[in-house]
Design an enzyme around this catalytic site. Structure first.
Site, PDB file in Angstrom:
ATOM      1  N   ARG A 103       6.246 -53.751  29.353  1.00 33.24           N
ATOM      2  CA  ARG A 103       7.279 -53.095  28.616  1.00 33.24           C
ATOM      3  C   ARG A 103       8.649 -54.113  28.680  1.00 33.24           C
ATOM      4  O   ARG A 103       9.395 -54.402  28.083  1.00 33.24           O
ATOM      5  CB  ARG A 103       7.784 -51.852  29.461  1.00 33.24           C
ATOM      6  CG  ARG A 103       7.018 -50.595  28.689  1.00 33.24           C
ATOM      7  CD  ARG A 103       7.419 -49.314  29.261  1.00 33.24           C
ATOM      8  NE  ARG A 103       6.990 -48.387  28.493  1.00 33.24           N
ATOM      9  CZ  ARG A 103       6.532 -47.043  28.695  1.00 33.24           C
ATOM     10  NH1 ARG A 103       7.189 -46.552  30.008  1.00 33.24           N
ATOM     11  NH2 ARG A 103       6.029 -46.130  28.260  1.00 33.24           N
ATOM     12  N   LYS A 114      -4.481 -30.023  22.459  1.00 33.70           N
ATOM     13  CA  LYS A 114      -3.786 -28.793  22.383  1.00 33.70           C
ATOM     14  C   LYS A 114      -3.108 -28.730  20.984  1.00 33.70           C
ATOM     15  O   LYS A 114      -2.382 -29.581  20.708  1.00 33.70           O
ATOM     16  CB  LYS A 114      -2.918 -28.292  23.335  1.00 33.70           C
ATOM     17  CG  LYS A 114      -3.788 -28.249  24.912  1.00 33.70           C
ATOM     18  CD  LYS A 114      -2.692 -27.663  25.763  1.00 33.70           C
ATOM     19  CE  LYS A 114      -3.310 -27.335  27.108  1.00 33.70           C
ATOM     20  NZ  LYS A 114      -1.931 -27.214  28.058  1.00 33.70           N
ATOM     21  N   GLY A 156       0.777 -41.290  23.246  1.00 30.55           N
ATOM     22  CA  GLY A 156       0.268 -42.277  24.216  1.00 30.55           C
ATOM     23  C   GLY A 156      -1.161 -42.542  24.341  1.00 30.55           C
ATOM     24  O   GLY A 156      -1.385 -43.334  24.610  1.00 30.55           O
ATOM     25  N   GLY A 166       5.986 -39.746  23.730  1.00 30.19           N
ATOM     26  CA  GLY A 166       6.890 -38.839  23.113  1.00 30.19           C
ATOM     27  C   GLY A 166       7.904 -38.929  22.074  1.00 30.19           C
ATOM     28  O   GLY A 166       8.076 -38.120  21.272  1.00 30.19           O
TER      29      GLY A 166
HETATM   30  P1  ADP Z   1      -1.443 -38.112  22.356  1.00 29.33           P
HETATM   31  O1  ADP Z   1      -1.090 -38.543  23.865  1.00 29.33           O
HETATM   32  O2  ADP Z   1      -1.897 -39.293  21.872  1.00 29.33           O
HETATM   33  O3  ADP Z   1      -0.547 -37.564  21.593  1.00 29.33           O
HETATM   34  P2  ADP Z   1      -2.874 -35.892  23.275  1.00 29.33           P
HETATM   35  O4  ADP Z   1      -2.051 -35.984  24.566  1.00 29.33           O
HETATM   36  O5  ADP Z   1      -2.460 -34.755  22.653  1.00 29.33           O
HETATM   37  O6  ADP Z   1      -2.731 -37.182  22.663  1.00 29.33           O
HETATM   38  O7  ADP Z   1      -4.205 -35.802  23.778  1.00 29.33           O
HETATM   39  C1  ADP Z   1      -5.237 -36.473  24.409  1.00 29.33           C
HETATM   40  C2  ADP Z   1      -6.193 -35.996  25.211  1.00 29.33           C
HETATM   41  O8  ADP Z   1      -7.059 -34.881  24.552  1.00 29.33           O
HETATM   42  C3  ADP Z   1      -7.155 -36.643  25.901  1.00 29.33           C
HETATM   43  O9  ADP Z   1      -7.032 -37.073  27.178  1.00 29.33           O
HETATM   44  C4  ADP Z   1      -8.451 -36.490  25.298  1.00 29.33           C
HETATM   45  O10 ADP Z   1      -9.525 -36.362  26.620  1.00 29.33           O
HETATM   46  C5  ADP Z   1      -8.299 -34.869  25.188  1.00 29.33           C
HETATM   47  N1  ADP Z   1      -9.245 -34.362  24.203  1.00 29.33           N
HETATM   48  C6  ADP Z   1      -9.569 -34.499  23.079  1.00 29.33           C
HETATM   49  N2  ADP Z   1     -10.688 -33.833  22.708  1.00 29.33           N
HETATM   50  C7  ADP Z   1     -10.845 -33.082  23.571  1.00 29.33           C
HETATM   51  C8  ADP Z   1     -11.589 -31.818  23.603  1.00 29.33           C
HETATM   52  N3  ADP Z   1     -12.680 -31.582  22.642  1.00 29.33           N
HETATM   53  N4  ADP Z   1     -11.894 -31.171  24.711  1.00 29.33           N
HETATM   54  C9  ADP Z   1     -10.750 -31.299  25.801  1.00 29.33           C
HETATM   55  N5  ADP Z   1      -9.914 -32.277  25.581  1.00 29.33           N
HETATM   56  C10 ADP Z   1      -9.984 -33.192  24.742  1.00 29.33           C
HETATM   57 MG    MG Z   2      -0.867 -37.507  25.573  1.00 25.78          MG
END
Ligand code: ADP
Ligand code: MG
Length: 396
Positions: A40, A200, A353, A376
């Protein structure tokens, strides 16, 4: 929201004091406090160099961590030292934010010199967006430049409030984020394909809803796909399931139909007998996950369809891994989609992230058009929300 904002190139900074909001929220070793990644700080250099070379006296500021008040563990002093090494010039440091030390050092600062203020969150007014703190920050300078994209979704004194008292423009980092993320949302080259995954549904409600407004195709993978599957009557075994969001998922399926948006859901899934890197695994059709098994990745037929969908896209926005990519055995779906993105002629934008981390870890970072640096902030961007730290900047 207008993403066409004035930048440092649109103001005369020569001989002026410039307050520069950076994102120096660097990761630190818990025991020693040492900076474990200076990414950063490196990212901030182009704007800092530009300002110094154009004759500004630069007063940089940032938050670090989440202190409740002054906290010696979260001082920005180590950042000042690292910044000085990277720039090859002295970086002065003020031991407060708008106190006597900051005011005296800012007043004495000469063009071409750089001063870093102490952690803005040492001031209780920072997160409250206290006008008195915003005014005190503004009083140190004559121009405000924001380059902390990772903090633009927060209406704090140093990220938004201060802009009420000074001409406010963006630095090069925010300029780039607005050009790519803003461009992809406001005026995308079509077809626009959005790939949404991650853990989620509940953390992506706004993202799914907004992208169904603007995309031509929406692709769902990752943990959230099991809530969609269950909502449509599928068996998901022990997969991640958010029962409070079943109705919402059905509404989103309806919304896609109403809007004529193509919505792709997994047709098969790689499921595991436990949540572990060395779990036993099998491929089953989506919605037919046996009792006691959980879906950890999209299946091979789904991979084929998703990769085909991005092949002739104009723009692809990707947020959220397709599976638990942290376990190599369940990273294949995420890997295949990243590879497909690296091959398509489309503009490819990565937000979030973990998604950015996945693309980097899998070695595709330099093949993407743009990887957003704000976790975020990039999500709120994709939700179509107004970002206070962007809205406060002068329109072009
Ligand atoms: P981002 O930070 O890119 O917005 P998220 O925080 O929403 O992404 O999601 C990332 C997490 O989702 C990862 O740590 C990954 O392991 C988890 N994940 C993806 N698919 C599954 C799954 N089928 N079951 C449990 N966790 C999952
Ligand atoms: Mg995330």
């Amino acid at each position: 929201m207008n993403y066409n904002k004035k930048t440092v190139r649109d103001v005369d900074v020569r001989g002026k004091k410039v307050l520069l909001r950076c994102d120096f929220n660097v990761p630190q070793d818990k025991a020693t406090g040492a900076i474990t990644s200076d990414k950063r700080i490196v990212a901030a250099l182009p704007t800092i160099r530009y300002l110094l070379e154009n004759g500004a006296a630069v007063i940089a500021c940032s938050h670090l961590g989440k202190p409740k008040g002054p906290d010696p563990k979260l001082t920005l002093e180590p950042v000042a030292r690292r910044l000085s090494e990277l720039l090859g010039q002295e970086v002065l440091f003020a031991h407060d934010v708008v106190g006597e030390d900051a005011r005296a050092k800012a007043a004495a600062l000469r063009p071409g010199q750089l001063l870093l203020l102490e952690n803005t969150r040492f001031e209780p007014g920072e997160t409250k967006n206290d006008p008195a703190l915003a005014k005190a920050l503004a009083d140190l300078a004559e121009v405000y430049v924001s380059d902390a994209f990772g903090a633009v979704h927060r209406a704090h004194a140093s990220t938004a409030g201060v802009a009420a008292y000074l001409p406010a423009v963006s630095g090069f980092l925010i300029e780039k984020e607005l050009a790519f993320l803003g461009g992809a949302i406001a005026d995308p080259k079509r077809p626009l394909v959005a790939i949404l995954g991650g853990a989620k549904v509940s953390s992506k409600i706004g993202v799914i809803n907004n992208l169904l407004e603007i995309a031509d195709t929406v692709i769902i993978g990752g943990g959230m796909s099991y809530t969609f599957s269950a909502a449509l009557g599928g068996q998901v075994g022990d997969s991640l399931l958010e029962s409070d969001w079943l109705d919402y998922s059905r509404q989103m399926v309806e919304k896609a139909k109403d809007k004529g948006v193509e919505l792709l859901l997994p047709v098969d899934t790689v499921c595991a007998d436990v949540f572990a890197p060395d779990a036993r695994s099998q491929v089953v059709p989506a919605g037919q996950i046996p009792e006691g098994w959980q879906g950890l990745d999209i299946g091979p037929e789904t991979v084929k369809r998703y990769c085909a969908a991005v092949a002739d896209a104009g723009t692809v926005i990707w947020n959220g891994p397709m599976g638990v990519f942290e376990f190599p055995a369940f990273a294949k779906g995420t890997q295949a989609v990243a590879e497909a993105l690296s091959r398509t002629g489309a503009i490819t934008i990565i937000g979030g992230g973990d998604s950015a981390a996945a693309v980097e870890q899998l070695g595709f970072a330099d093949k993407m058009t743009h990887i957003s640096t704000g976790g975020g902030a990039s999500l709120e961007f994709l939700e179509g929300k107004e970002l206070p730290g962007v809205a406060c900047l002068l329109d072009k």
